[in-house]
Design a protein around this motif. Sequence first.
Motif, PDB file in Angstrom:
ATOM      1  N   ALA A   1       0.829  -1.208   0.000  1.00 40.97           N
ATOM      2  CA  ALA A   1       0.000   0.000   0.000  1.00 40.97           C
ATOM      3  C   ALA A   1       0.862   1.257   0.000  1.00 40.97           C
ATOM      4  O   ALA A   1       1.825   1.349   0.760  1.00 40.97           O
ATOM      5  N   ARG A   2       0.499   2.230  -0.832  1.00 36.90           N
ATOM      6  CA  ARG A   2       1.169   3.529  -0.818  1.00 36.90           C
ATOM      7  C   ARG A   2       0.695   4.275   0.422  1.00 36.90           C
ATOM      8  O   ARG A   2      -0.496   4.364   0.685  1.00 36.90           O
ATOM      9  N   LEU A   3       1.640   4.803   1.193  1.00 39.36           N
ATOM     10  CA  LEU A   3       1.315   5.490   2.436  1.00 39.36           C
ATOM     11  C   LEU A   3       1.365   7.003   2.298  1.00 39.36           C
ATOM     12  O   LEU A   3       0.413   7.704   2.611  1.00 39.36           O
ATOM     13  N   THR A   4       2.491   7.522   1.870  1.00 33.32           N
ATOM     14  CA  THR A   4       2.735   8.960   1.826  1.00 33.32           C
ATOM     15  C   THR A   4       3.984   9.192   0.996  1.00 33.32           C
ATOM     16  O   THR A   4       4.435   8.285   0.301  1.00 33.32           O
ATOM     17  N   THR A   5       4.561  10.375   1.105  1.00 33.04           N
ATOM     18  CA  THR A   5       5.821  10.653   0.432  1.00 33.04           C
ATOM     19  C   THR A   5       6.899  10.939   1.471  1.00 33.04           C
ATOM     20  O   THR A   5       6.594  11.356   2.601  1.00 33.04           O
ATOM     21  N   VAL A   6       8.141  10.729   1.080  1.00 34.31           N
ATOM     22  CA  VAL A   6       9.263  11.060   1.964  1.00 34.31           C
ATOM     23  C   VAL A   6       9.222  12.547   2.275  1.00 34.31           C
ATOM     24  O   VAL A   6       9.411  12.962   3.424  1.00 34.31           O
ATOM     25  N   GLU A   7       8.925  13.370   1.267  1.00 36.04           N
ATOM     26  CA  GLU A   7       8.854  14.814   1.468  1.00 36.04           C
ATOM     27  C   GLU A   7       7.825  15.183   2.541  1.00 36.04           C
ATOM     28  O   GLU A   7       8.098  16.004   3.421  1.00 36.04           O
ATOM     29  N   ASP A   8       6.644  14.563   2.492  1.00 35.61           N
ATOM     30  CA  ASP A   8       5.611  14.858   3.500  1.00 35.61           C
ATOM     31  C   ASP A   8       6.040  14.424   4.899  1.00 35.61           C
ATOM     32  O   ASP A   8       5.754  15.112   5.878  1.00 35.61           O
ATOM     33  N   VAL A   9       6.721  13.291   5.001  1.00 38.21           N
ATOM     34  CA  VAL A   9       7.204  12.845   6.313  1.00 38.21           C
ATOM     35  C   VAL A   9       8.172  13.876   6.888  1.00 38.21           C
ATOM     36  O   VAL A   9       8.095  14.237   8.066  1.00 38.21           O
ATOM     37  N   TYR A  10       9.069  14.392   6.054  1.00 37.21           N
ATOM     38  CA  TYR A  10      10.028  15.399   6.525  1.00 37.21           C
ATOM     39  C   TYR A  10       9.344  16.722   6.847  1.00 37.21           C
ATOM     40  O   TYR A  10       9.665  17.368   7.841  1.00 37.21           O
ATOM     41  N   GLU A  11       8.387  17.128   6.019  1.00 41.33           N
ATOM     42  CA  GLU A  11       7.692  18.396   6.261  1.00 41.33           C
ATOM     43  C   GLU A  11       6.825  18.338   7.514  1.00 41.33           C
ATOM     44  O   GLU A  11       6.792  19.277   8.300  1.00 41.33           O
ATOM     45  N   GLU A  12       6.101  17.236   7.697  1.00 42.48           N
ATOM     46  CA  GLU A  12       5.189  17.093   8.840  1.00 42.48           C
ATOM     47  C   GLU A  12       5.910  16.590  10.092  1.00 42.48           C
ATOM     48  O   GLU A  12       5.387  16.719  11.193  1.00 42.48           O
ATOM     49  N   GLY A  13       7.057  15.964   9.910  1.00 44.80           N
ATOM     50  CA  GLY A  13       7.806  15.413  11.041  1.00 44.80           C
ATOM     51  C   GLY A  13       7.516  13.948  11.307  1.00 44.80           C
ATOM     52  O   GLY A  13       8.312  13.256  11.928  1.00 44.80           O
ATOM     53  N   SER A  14       6.367  13.449  10.824  1.00 40.39           N
ATOM     54  CA  SER A  14       6.010  12.037  10.975  1.00 40.39           C
ATOM     55  C   SER A  14       4.721  11.773  10.203  1.00 40.39           C
ATOM     56  O   SER A  14       4.068  12.700   9.729  1.00 40.39           O
ATOM     57  N   TYR A  15       4.371  10.495  10.101  1.00 40.68           N
ATOM     58  CA  TYR A  15       3.125  10.066   9.459  1.00 40.68           C
ATOM     59  C   TYR A  15       2.633   8.877  10.273  1.00 40.68           C
ATOM     60  O   TYR A  15       3.405   7.966  10.584  1.00 40.68           O
ATOM     61  N   THR A  16       1.359   8.886  10.628  1.00 40.34           N
ATOM     62  CA  THR A  16       0.782   7.794  11.420  1.00 40.34           C
ATOM     63  C   THR A  16      -0.325   7.128  10.624  1.00 40.34           C
ATOM     64  O   THR A  16      -1.138   7.803   9.993  1.00 40.34           O
ATOM     65  N   PHE A  17      -0.348   5.793  10.667  1.00 40.14           N
ATOM     66  CA  PHE A  17      -1.426   5.048  10.024  1.00 40.14           C
ATOM     67  C   PHE A  17      -1.777   3.833  10.865  1.00 40.14           C
ATOM     68  O   PHE A  17      -1.036   3.448  11.781  1.00 40.14           O
ATOM     69  N   THR A  18      -2.932   3.259  10.566  1.00 37.32           N
ATOM     70  CA  THR A  18      -3.392   2.062  11.258  1.00 37.32           C
ATOM     71  C   THR A  18      -3.368   0.900  10.278  1.00 37.32           C
ATOM     72  O   THR A  18      -3.772   1.047   9.126  1.00 37.32           O
ATOM     73  N   ALA A  19      -2.865  -0.225  10.755  1.00 40.62           N
ATOM     74  CA  ALA A  19      -2.803  -1.437   9.945  1.00 40.62           C
ATOM     75  C   ALA A  19      -3.331  -2.603  10.777  1.00 40.62           C
ATOM     76  O   ALA A  19      -3.419  -2.518  12.001  1.00 40.62           O
TER      77      ALA A  19
END
Length: 150
Positions: A5-23
């Motif tokens: 599954a596509r989650l996000t982008t590396v750029e967004d992780v760096y801009e936001e500081g993190s990315y959280t998802f449920t699996a």
Amino acid sequence: MPDGARLTTVEDVYEEGSYTFTALDPFDMDEEIIVVPCEDPAETEPAAGEGDRGVAAWINRCTHEAQRFDTGRGVPMRDGEIICPKHGSFFDSCSGDCDNGEAAGTTLPDVEVAVEDGEVYLVDDDYTFDHEGKIDDGDSGPGSTSHIGF
């Protein structure tokens, strides 16, 4: 493109500081997972990335008392380390190792992700993507807490 599954982008992780998802884990139980920046992934595992801008994914809880790192405002981080908001233990964002505080000597459980063309994918066979955000972000809950009719 990686299988997963596509989650996000590396750029967004760096801009936001993190990315959280449920699996869903192998037992069909919800599990919160965080994706955090990890510099210089060529020298550390289990980071995934391109060049020296990579990411790593971890279960969203401290090894000491199962305290969530992301409590709704992103993962607290400083100088490449994840900070436990309860007791202040620091975990290396690339290796998951902790060498201080209440969680010293432990390592966060990792979740395998892959990066291709700046896109982050969940590729861990033990987890199936359910939704973005925390466990309760995708659950509207019951319409009523009672089954009693009057």
